[in-house]
Design an enzyme around this catalytic site. Structure first.
Site, PDB file in Angstrom:
ATOM      1  N   ALA A 148      57.118 111.583  32.182  1.00  0.00           N
ATOM      2  CA  ALA A 148      57.318 112.965  31.885  1.00  0.00           C
ATOM      3  C   ALA A 148      56.055 113.623  31.469  1.00  0.00           C
ATOM      4  O   ALA A 148      55.956 114.901  31.658  1.00  0.00           O
ATOM      5  CB  ALA A 148      58.590 113.096  30.710  1.00  0.00           C
ATOM      6  N   ARG A 184      67.214 101.967  33.473  1.00  0.00           N
ATOM      7  CA  ARG A 184      67.312 103.172  33.114  1.00  0.00           C
ATOM      8  C   ARG A 184      67.772 103.956  34.650  1.00  0.00           C
ATOM      9  O   ARG A 184      66.806 103.653  35.619  1.00  0.00           O
ATOM     10  CB  ARG A 184      65.580 103.525  32.837  1.00  0.00           C
ATOM     11  CG  ARG A 184      65.622 105.022  33.002  1.00  0.00           C
ATOM     12  CD  ARG A 184      64.021 105.576  32.889  1.00  0.00           C
ATOM     13  NE  ARG A 184      63.775 106.705  32.831  1.00  0.00           N
ATOM     14  CZ  ARG A 184      62.527 107.595  33.044  1.00  0.00           C
ATOM     15  NH1 ARG A 184      61.579 106.652  33.594  1.00  0.00           N
ATOM     16  NH2 ARG A 184      62.485 108.749  33.067  1.00  0.00           N
ATOM     17  N   TYR A 241      65.528 104.868  39.939  1.00  0.00           N
ATOM     18  CA  TYR A 241      64.226 104.113  39.824  1.00  0.00           C
ATOM     19  C   TYR A 241      64.341 102.608  40.330  1.00  0.00           C
ATOM     20  O   TYR A 241      63.468 101.884  40.300  1.00  0.00           O
ATOM     21  CB  TYR A 241      63.870 104.070  38.060  1.00  0.00           C
ATOM     22  CG  TYR A 241      63.580 105.426  37.872  1.00  0.00           C
ATOM     23  CD1 TYR A 241      62.283 105.879  38.285  1.00  0.00           C
ATOM     24  CD2 TYR A 241      64.486 106.284  37.154  1.00  0.00           C
ATOM     25  CE1 TYR A 241      61.834 107.424  37.642  1.00  0.00           C
ATOM     26  CE2 TYR A 241      64.148 107.457  36.625  1.00  0.00           C
ATOM     27  CZ  TYR A 241      62.743 108.025  37.089  1.00  0.00           C
ATOM     28  OH  TYR A 241      62.411 109.475  36.618  1.00  0.00           O
ATOM     29  N   PRO A 294      56.130 107.084  28.904  1.00  0.00           N
ATOM     30  CA  PRO A 294      57.491 107.021  28.160  1.00  0.00           C
ATOM     31  C   PRO A 294      58.827 106.791  29.001  1.00  0.00           C
ATOM     32  O   PRO A 294      58.633 107.164  30.324  1.00  0.00           O
ATOM     33  CB  PRO A 294      57.654 108.495  27.561  1.00  0.00           C
ATOM     34  CG  PRO A 294      56.635 109.514  28.159  1.00  0.00           C
ATOM     35  CD  PRO A 294      55.590 108.430  28.761  1.00  0.00           C
ATOM     36  N   ASN A 295      59.583 105.763  28.551  1.00  0.00           N
ATOM     37  CA  ASN A 295      60.818 105.496  28.956  1.00  0.00           C
ATOM     38  C   ASN A 295      60.664 104.478  30.316  1.00  0.00           C
ATOM     39  O   ASN A 295      61.607 104.082  30.825  1.00  0.00           O
ATOM     40  CB  ASN A 295      61.709 106.889  29.681  1.00  0.00           C
ATOM     41  CG  ASN A 295      61.819 107.552  28.374  1.00  0.00           C
ATOM     42  OD1 ASN A 295      62.442 107.363  27.431  1.00  0.00           O
ATOM     43  ND2 ASN A 295      61.413 109.039  28.848  1.00  0.00           N
ATOM     44  N   GLU A 308      46.997 108.523  40.039  1.00  0.00           N
ATOM     45  CA  GLU A 308      48.292 108.775  39.503  1.00  0.00           C
ATOM     46  C   GLU A 308      49.668 108.188  40.525  1.00  0.00           C
ATOM     47  O   GLU A 308      49.288 108.388  41.509  1.00  0.00           O
ATOM     48  CB  GLU A 308      48.577 110.387  39.407  1.00  0.00           C
ATOM     49  CG  GLU A 308      49.804 111.020  39.062  1.00  0.00           C
ATOM     50  CD  GLU A 308      49.911 112.525  39.356  1.00  0.00           C
ATOM     51  OE1 GLU A 308      48.789 113.081  39.679  1.00  0.00           O
ATOM     52  OE2 GLU A 308      51.019 112.864  38.986  1.00  0.00           O
ATOM     53  N   HIS A 352      53.810 107.792  40.648  1.00  0.00           N
ATOM     54  CA  HIS A 352      55.265 108.087  40.218  1.00  0.00           C
ATOM     55  C   HIS A 352      56.280 107.127  41.219  1.00  0.00           C
ATOM     56  O   HIS A 352      55.885 107.077  42.413  1.00  0.00           O
ATOM     57  CB  HIS A 352      55.615 109.188  40.639  1.00  0.00           C
ATOM     58  CG  HIS A 352      54.706 110.240  39.758  1.00  0.00           C
ATOM     59  ND1 HIS A 352      54.952 110.394  38.313  1.00  0.00           N
ATOM     60  CD2 HIS A 352      53.711 110.998  40.180  1.00  0.00           C
ATOM     61  CE1 HIS A 352      54.078 111.169  37.791  1.00  0.00           C
ATOM     62  NE2 HIS A 352      53.250 111.482  38.776  1.00  0.00           N
ATOM     63  N   ASN A 362      51.157 105.638  35.415  1.00  0.00           N
ATOM     64  CA  ASN A 362      52.087 106.624  35.716  1.00  0.00           C
ATOM     65  C   ASN A 362      52.314 107.068  34.071  1.00  0.00           C
ATOM     66  O   ASN A 362      53.146 106.627  33.412  1.00  0.00           O
ATOM     67  CB  ASN A 362      53.269 105.582  35.974  1.00  0.00           C
ATOM     68  CG  ASN A 362      54.750 106.516  36.289  1.00  0.00           C
ATOM     69  OD1 ASN A 362      54.569 107.609  35.727  1.00  0.00           O
ATOM     70  ND2 ASN A 362      55.551 106.017  36.758  1.00  0.00           N
TER      71      ASN A 362
HETATM   72  C1  DQA Z   1      58.215 109.324  37.130  1.00  0.00           C
HETATM   73  C2  DQA Z   1      58.638 110.696  37.340  1.00  0.00           C
HETATM   74  C3  DQA Z   1      58.589 111.442  36.157  1.00  0.00           C
HETATM   75  O1  DQA Z   1      59.266 113.090  36.451  1.00  0.00           O
HETATM   76  C4  DQA Z   1      59.725 111.003  35.148  1.00  0.00           C
HETATM   77  O2  DQA Z   1      59.651 111.713  34.012  1.00  0.00           O
HETATM   78  C5  DQA Z   1      59.403 109.691  35.025  1.00  0.00           C
HETATM   79  C6  DQA Z   1      59.048 108.809  35.853  1.00  0.00           C
HETATM   80  C7  DQA Z   1      58.426 108.177  38.271  1.00  0.00           C
HETATM   81  O3  DQA Z   1      57.558 107.138  38.288  1.00  0.00           O
HETATM   82  O4  DQA Z   1      58.875 108.779  39.292  1.00  0.00           O
HETATM   83  O5  DQA Z   1      59.644 109.159  33.675  1.00  0.00           O
HETATM   84  O6  DQA Z   1      56.914 109.523  36.700  1.00  0.00           O
END
Ligand code: DQA
Length: 148
Positions: A76, A17, A22, A9-10, A97, A99, A73
């Protein structure tokens, strides 16, 4: 070899964003860069992004039958989705994983990942380049038979 790249998400809003957090690279640009790395590594990629937990779970299930590995990824959902954790545990394709941010240097709730234990490894904190690092490590590990 086929790798599925799954974004939660997002992450479709990357570029606009919270750019101070980011960066300003869009998801489309990240996918373009990954596609060129995939060409170099001689692997096939499939990209999916969803803002919904159920859809992400369906994508993980499909990766289980169609891919040799997963770069994910979960955004959240990383921090609380037992359903995504269970989906990753249920499929045989190994997952890395990812981030973009250093989740361990942010709010305390981001320090906990419920998916790490069912992934072969993780990479975080290098912005857009984190995805490329994860893809390279996963493909190298699969090619060397060090990951299964
Ligand atoms: C994220 C870190 C998460 O805590 C956050 O909710 C995201 C992006 C990252 O890529 O740093 O949406 O996964």
């Amino acid at each position: 070899m086929k790798i599925m790249v799954i974004n939660g998400p997002n992450l479709n809003l990357l570029g606009t964003r919270e750019p101070e957090m980011y960066g300003d690279t869009t998801l489309e640009t990240i996918e373009t860069r990954l596609a060129s790395l995939a060409h170099e590594l001689d692997v096939e990629l499939e990209f999916v992004q969803s803002n919904s937990e159920g859809e992400l779970i369906d994508h993980i299930h499909r990766a289980g039958t169609r891919a040799d590995g997963i770069v994910i990824n979960p955004a959240a959902y990383t921090h609380y989705s037992i359903a995504i954790r269970d989906a990753l545990a249920a499929v045989s394709a190994p997952a890395v994983e990812v981030h973009m941010t250093n989740v361990h240097g942010r709010e305390p709730f981001r320090r906990r990942s419920v998916v790490s234990a069912v992934c072969v490894g993780g990479l975080w904190g290098f912005g857009a380049a984190t995805y490329e690092g994860a893809l390279r490590l996963l493909v190298d590990g699969l090619n060397a038979d060090e990951i299964s």
